[in-house]
Design an enzyme around this catalytic site. Structure first.
Site, PDB file in Angstrom:
ATOM      1  N   GLU A   7      27.332  25.335  55.444  1.00 42.93           N
ATOM      2  CA  GLU A   7      26.618  26.416  56.355  1.00 42.93           C
ATOM      3  C   GLU A   7      26.287  26.569  57.311  1.00 42.93           C
ATOM      4  OE1 GLU A   7      22.123  26.834  54.253  1.00 42.93           O
ATOM      5  OE2 GLU A   7      23.231  26.790  52.199  1.00 42.93           O
ATOM      6  N   ARG A  16      37.158  28.023  49.556  1.00 43.89           N
ATOM      7  CA  ARG A  16      37.127  29.040  48.650  1.00 43.89           C
ATOM      8  C   ARG A  16      36.636  30.346  49.079  1.00 43.89           C
ATOM      9  NH1 ARG A  16      40.004  28.334  46.196  1.00 43.89           N
ATOM     10  NH2 ARG A  16      39.576  26.222  44.520  1.00 43.89           N
ATOM     11  N   HIS A  48      41.465  32.411  40.673  1.00 44.76           N
ATOM     12  CA  HIS A  48      40.457  32.192  40.195  1.00 44.76           C
ATOM     13  C   HIS A  48      39.746  33.787  40.124  1.00 44.76           C
ATOM     14  CE1 HIS A  48      40.628  28.709  42.951  1.00 44.76           C
ATOM     15  NE2 HIS A  48      40.050  28.266  41.984  1.00 44.76           N
ATOM     16  N   LYS A  77      47.488  26.464  39.940  1.00 46.23           N
ATOM     17  CA  LYS A  77      46.588  26.532  39.069  1.00 46.23           C
ATOM     18  C   LYS A  77      45.809  27.762  39.272  1.00 46.23           C
ATOM     19  CE  LYS A  77      41.673  24.818  40.371  1.00 46.23           C
ATOM     20  NZ  LYS A  77      40.907  24.202  41.769  1.00 46.23           N
TER      21      LYS A  77
END
Length: 199
Positions: free
Chosen positions: A42, A69, A132, A159
């Site tokens: 953060e 991400r 993802h 991945k």
């Protein structure tokens, strides 16, 4: 590639504390490495290179994966020019062993990803081309197409992490991964079925 432990924190200091705790765990000698989730910070108090060097000092020769991400794939970092810049800056420190990149699985913007991958590899890093989906596990044919798109880059590892809605989804991802690995034996593959069903 063996067990990877994700490291998260709101600040660099919290991440370093988590790494220290990991190093003190009796299972630390048996893990492959640690994944720094830089997107979850953060506040950024110190330069990225200094943070990475301190991380390296703690984990020693264990592998270090640097991950940002983005919001489009379940993370907290905005996707844009700054995403590329941060990943390149991380590799310029010569500290991470791997950079995890959310490469495009469509036809647009592939040139920028290929350039980014080439720059990281030229600096001695390895690239994980990742995808993802935190909502679902696509069908067999779509999963195969995603893996084909990921492997079309010159990444060192492919991945794919998906959210299963049934045990069949888990088995389908295993099947697709096995088929893909049979055709791409030289490229490492990571498949993950997330959530409770995927355990």
């Amino acid at each position: 590639m063996g067990m990877i432990v994700p490291i998260q924190g709101r600040t660099e200091a919290e991440c370093l504390e988590a790494l220290q705790a990991l190093k003190g765990n009796p299972y630390f000698p048996h893990i492959y490495g640690a994944e720094l989730r830089y997107d979850l910070l953060e506040r950024h108090v110190e330069p990225l290179a200094d943070f990475l060097r301190k991380s390296r000092e703690i984990i020693g020769k264990k592998k270090l994966i640097f991950t940002i991400r983005t919001e489009r794939q379940g993370g907290a970092f905005p996707f844009g020019k700054s995403y590329f810049q941060a990943n390149i800056l991380a590799m310029e420190s010569r500290v991470p062993d791997y950079i995890d990149l959310e490469v495009e699985t469509g036809d647009e913007g592939r040139g920028s990803w290929k350039e980014c991958i080439a720059m990281i590899q030229a600096m001695g890093g390895k690239v994980i081309a990742s995808y993802h989906d935190f909502e679902k596990t696509p069908g067999l044919s779509e999963c195969e197409e995603i893996l084909n798109q990921l492997s079309s880059y010159s990444a060192d590892i492919v991945k794919i992490a998906l959210m299963p809605r049934s045990k069949e989804d888990v088995l389908n991802l295993m099947l697709v991964g096995r088929r893909w690995k049979d055709r791409h034996g030289k490229t490492e593959l990571i498949t993950i079925s997330m959530g409770e069903i995927g355990k």
